[in-house]
Design a protein around this motif. Structure first.
Motif, PDB file in Angstrom:
ATOM      1  N   ARG A 235       0.838  -1.198   0.000  1.00 45.36           N
ATOM      2  CA  ARG A 235       0.000   0.000   0.000  1.00 45.36           C
ATOM      3  C   ARG A 235       0.877   1.255   0.000  1.00 45.36           C
ATOM      4  O   ARG A 235       0.619   2.217  -0.720  1.00 45.36           O
ATOM      5  CB  ARG A 235      -0.924  -0.003   1.223  1.00 45.36           C
ATOM      6  N   GLU A 238       2.319   1.606  -3.409  1.00 45.43           N
ATOM      7  CA  GLU A 238       1.324   2.117  -4.353  1.00 45.43           C
ATOM      8  C   GLU A 238       1.256   3.640  -4.270  1.00 45.43           C
ATOM      9  O   GLU A 238       1.237   4.333  -5.292  1.00 45.43           O
ATOM     10  CB  GLU A 238      -0.047   1.518  -4.048  1.00 45.43           C
ATOM     11  N   SER A 239       1.260   4.163  -3.040  1.00 47.12           N
ATOM     12  CA  SER A 239       1.148   5.618  -2.915  1.00 47.12           C
ATOM     13  C   SER A 239       2.407   6.297  -3.445  1.00 47.12           C
ATOM     14  O   SER A 239       2.338   7.370  -4.034  1.00 47.12           O
ATOM     15  CB  SER A 239       0.844   6.029  -1.469  1.00 47.12           C
ATOM     16  N   ARG A 242       2.208   6.088  -7.335  1.00 45.57           N
ATOM     17  CA  ARG A 242       1.158   6.919  -7.920  1.00 45.57           C
ATOM     18  C   ARG A 242       1.611   8.369  -8.124  1.00 45.57           C
ATOM     19  O   ARG A 242       1.210   9.035  -9.057  1.00 45.57           O
ATOM     20  CB  ARG A 242      -0.079   6.879  -7.013  1.00 45.57           C
ATOM     21  N   GLU A 243       2.483   8.802  -7.216  1.00 45.91           N
ATOM     22  CA  GLU A 243       2.856  10.223  -7.258  1.00 45.91           C
ATOM     23  C   GLU A 243       4.100  10.505  -8.077  1.00 45.91           C
ATOM     24  O   GLU A 243       4.584  11.612  -8.125  1.00 45.91           O
ATOM     25  CB  GLU A 243       3.085  10.712  -5.826  1.00 45.91           C
ATOM     26  N   GLU A 245       6.261  10.147 -11.668  1.00 47.40           N
ATOM     27  CA  GLU A 245       6.156   9.837 -13.095  1.00 47.40           C
ATOM     28  C   GLU A 245       7.103   8.717 -13.508  1.00 47.40           C
ATOM     29  O   GLU A 245       6.737   7.818 -14.262  1.00 47.40           O
ATOM     30  CB  GLU A 245       6.462  11.105 -13.890  1.00 47.40           C
ATOM     31  N   VAL A 248       5.628   5.394 -12.209  1.00 44.56           N
ATOM     32  CA  VAL A 248       4.407   4.992 -12.907  1.00 44.56           C
ATOM     33  C   VAL A 248       4.771   4.302 -14.221  1.00 44.56           C
ATOM     34  O   VAL A 248       4.134   3.340 -14.635  1.00 44.56           O
ATOM     35  CB  VAL A 248       3.484   6.206 -13.164  1.00 44.56           C
ATOM     36  N   SER A 430       1.359   1.929 -17.827  1.00 45.45           N
ATOM     37  CA  SER A 430       0.849   2.893 -16.846  1.00 45.45           C
ATOM     38  C   SER A 430      -0.180   2.214 -15.966  1.00 45.45           C
ATOM     39  O   SER A 430      -0.719   1.165 -16.303  1.00 45.45           O
ATOM     40  CB  SER A 430       0.199   4.083 -17.536  1.00 45.45           C
ATOM     41  N   ASN A 431      -0.441   2.820 -14.854  1.00 45.88           N
ATOM     42  CA  ASN A 431      -1.399   2.219 -13.936  1.00 45.88           C
ATOM     43  C   ASN A 431      -2.767   2.056 -14.571  1.00 45.88           C
ATOM     44  O   ASN A 431      -3.457   1.073 -14.341  1.00 45.88           O
ATOM     45  CB  ASN A 431      -1.529   3.079 -12.684  1.00 45.88           C
ATOM     46  N   ARG A 435      -4.557  -1.656 -15.207  1.00 47.86           N
ATOM     47  CA  ARG A 435      -5.833  -2.115 -14.687  1.00 47.86           C
ATOM     48  C   ARG A 435      -6.552  -3.012 -15.692  1.00 47.86           C
ATOM     49  O   ARG A 435      -7.288  -3.890 -15.341  1.00 47.86           O
ATOM     50  CB  ARG A 435      -6.701  -0.916 -14.307  1.00 47.86           C
ATOM     51  N   GLU A 445      -1.065  -2.407  -7.453  1.00 49.67           N
ATOM     52  CA  GLU A 445      -2.449  -1.957  -7.374  1.00 49.67           C
ATOM     53  C   GLU A 445      -3.438  -3.117  -7.471  1.00 49.67           C
ATOM     54  O   GLU A 445      -4.408  -3.194  -6.727  1.00 49.67           O
ATOM     55  CB  GLU A 445      -2.683  -0.988  -8.529  1.00 49.67           C
TER      56      GLU A 445
END
Ligand SMILES: C=CC1=C(C)c2cc3[nH]c(cc4nc(cc5[nH]c(cc1n2)c(C)c5CCC(=O)O)C(CCC(=O)O)=C4C)c(C)c3C=C
Ligand SMILES: [Fe+2]
Length: 510
Positions: A235, A238-239, A242-243, A245, A248, A430-431, A435, A445
């Motif tokens: 977790r 992930e954070s 996410r922030e 570049e 990611v 990319s995230n 997905r 994620e």
């Protein structure tokens, strides 16, 4: 390059997904199990089955007929969607810079580190989840609990030499893993990212960026997955991802847990077999697996797979021992509970007493949830539980060492990394794309979505006061009163003055 195919089989219902099946390395759907195992004999690699939500992914060998899979699936009411994917048989090295990020808990290196280490631990919402309206109190509460608990924890760390050996051991494991990967022709940089102490995960990530790593394998050093350990580290990751570049866009994959790997199981069985030989009558020894506990609500309310994985892990080790004609009796119990909420049972201490009363004379303790020596092996098992066992009538006590840098184990970790590499290349860039893409092992994620996706509120494992945080206390009046008490307590801890200090009530915990 080998043209393999990944297919996705949609299970009829998400509830039909179970934690890992015994024979596979990933979660799977029980209703598909029989069919997929039939296929697995020739066409589907069992080790490449993986479930996401209500889906089961499987990698199919090139000669496999996709329409046959669809036929099997339709017989059990499952839906198949498919997509071709280039999966390399050889690890992706070439122009890529490969990194392996080992995730671990971290431990205080000196006695001064104990309180801030505990603060970091209790400030983690995956360790203490406060009701939403009290989230702003996470840090003051962590401060309070860490200060209150520190003296007792310090005593423990003092008794094992003044600090946790975790950093040293994890660094050594990282170095051995790097060497093993090089020997297997996969040069890679190995990083250590701790959750609660140095080197922090953030520090490891900064180094990964400086080294311009292009493909990253994330490997939590916990054999079994728990929301409170690997989940918490993922977790955080992930954070961070996410922030940033760079991150990611960096391809990665996660090996969420690896308790079922043959090399790990064999390494554990080797250690047990060796230790049994130290007893006069090895066949009479009861093998006592002791795992770090988690609050029961993690398993029952948040769907933590920890208990199921732990039980399966113990079964696999015992099967391996039976193959070696070692048919000892065994049991599994959970240690190190904190606070008065219910944790996974049976508890180690209560089980030891019961076994002593039943007349068991020889016990071999096997720490099972962690691969390094740490305070709970060196102090809790070696000192407290040994003393309790001897007091309870057990006459002979032994303890299996943690795996540390055992060559079979390290070599197996290297194999796990190598086996995951082709899938790193199969990840989306990319995230957002990740997905929708095929993620055979799991992106950070996706894995977090598979378990504990709602991040439900859980009863905190530590209580601040006896009457608080219960369902009946969830009234406005109760909350207001609790808040007032908490503010007083926080003031008391931060200033070192107040009625609890005056009355000598602090420290409160354990
Ligand atoms: C698989 C292993 C672990 C699980 C699951 C886990 C859950 C968990 N732990 C606490 C509270 C504490 N843990 C502490 C130390 C500690 N925990 C683990 C492993 C797991 N924890 C290890 C290896 C260590 C030791 C690190 C070291 O320094 O060697 C501590 C601090 C020690 C102490 O004061 O007793 C606390 C507190 C909770 C609440 C929890 C699940 C919610
Ligand atoms: Fe712990």
């Amino acid at each position: 390059m080998n043209q393999s195919m990944n297919i996705r089989i949609q299970a009829p219902s998400p509830s039909l997904l179970l934690p890992r099946a015994k024979s596979s390395s990933h979660w799977m759907c029980p209703c598909l199990r029989v069919q997929l195992e039939t296929c697995a004999s020739s066409n589907i690699s069992k080790t490449s089955l993986v479930a996401r939500g209500s889906s089961v992914w499987c990698k199919i060998k090139p000669m496999f007929n996709e329409s046959l899979t669809k036929k099997y699936a339709s017989q059990i009411g499952a839906l198949v969607t498919s997509r071709a994917l280039e999966v390399s048989d050889t690890p992706v090295v070439g122009d890529d810079k490969i990194g392996v990020l080992l995730l671990n808990l971290g431990g205080p290196e000196t006695l001064e580190d104990v309180q801030p280490f505990l603060f970091n631990l209790f400030a983690d919402p995956d360790i203490i989840r406060l009701p939403r309206m009290f989230r702003f109190l996470q840090k003051p509460l962590a401060k309070f609990i860490s200060v209150a608990r520190a003296p007792k924890s310090k005593e423990g760390y003092a008794s094992i030499g003044g600090g946790s050996p975790l950093r040293q051991i994890t660094d050594a494991q990282a170095e051995e893993l790097r060497k093993a990967l090089t020997e297997k022709n996969v040069p890679a940089k190995v990083y250590v990212g701790m959750r609660y102490w140095h080197p922090f995960t953030e520090e490891a990530i900064e180094q990964i960026k400086r080294d311009r790593i292009t493909k990253l394998v994330v490997l939590p050093l916990y054999p079994q997955f728990s929301i409170s350990t690997s989940g918490s580290s993922l977790r955080l990751l992930e954070s961070i991802f996410r922030e940033d570049e760079y991150l990611v866009n960096m391809q990665h994959t996660v090996i969420p847990s690896w308790y079922q790997r043959e090399g790990y199981i064999k390494a554990m069985a080797d250690l047990i077999e060796k230790e049994l030989r130290n007893f006069d009558r090895p066949e009479e020894v009861m093998i006592f697996f002791s795992a770090h506990g988690v609050p029961l609500a993690y398993v029952e309310e948040a769907g933590d797979p920890y208990k199921a994985e732990m039980e399966e892990c113990v079964d696999l080790i015992m099967e391996e021992l039976e193959k070696r004609r070692l048919n000892n009796a065994y049991t599994l119990a959970y240690q190190s509970r904190v606070g008065p909420v219910e944790w996974l049972k049976p508890y180690t201490d209560e089980t030891i007493i019961e076994l002593g009363q039943k007349g068991v004379k020889s016990l071999l303790a096997v720490p099972i949830s962690f691969v390094s020596e740490h305070i709970e092996t060196l102090e809790e098992i070696d000192v407290e539980y040994k003393e309790l066992a001897l007091k309870s009538g057990v006459e002979k006590w032994g303890r299996v060492p943690a795996l540390g840098c055992e060559p079979t184990f390290i070599s197996d970790l290297a194999d796990a990394v190598i086996e995951s590499l082709p899938y790193v290349g199969a990840m989306a860039v990319s995230n957002l794309e990740a997905r929708q893409s095929l993620v055979p092992l799991g992106s950070v994620e996706e894995l977090l979505a598979a378990y504990d996706s709602q991040r439900r509120e859980l009863p905190p494992p530590v209580t601040v006061w006896e009457w608080g945080w219960t369902k009946s206390a969830e009234t406005w009046n109760g909350r207001a009163a609790m808040l007032a008490v908490l503010v007083l307590l926080v003031l008391e801890v931060t200033t070192g003055e107040g009625f609890l200090h005056q009355w000598g009530i602090l420290p409160l915990f354990r």
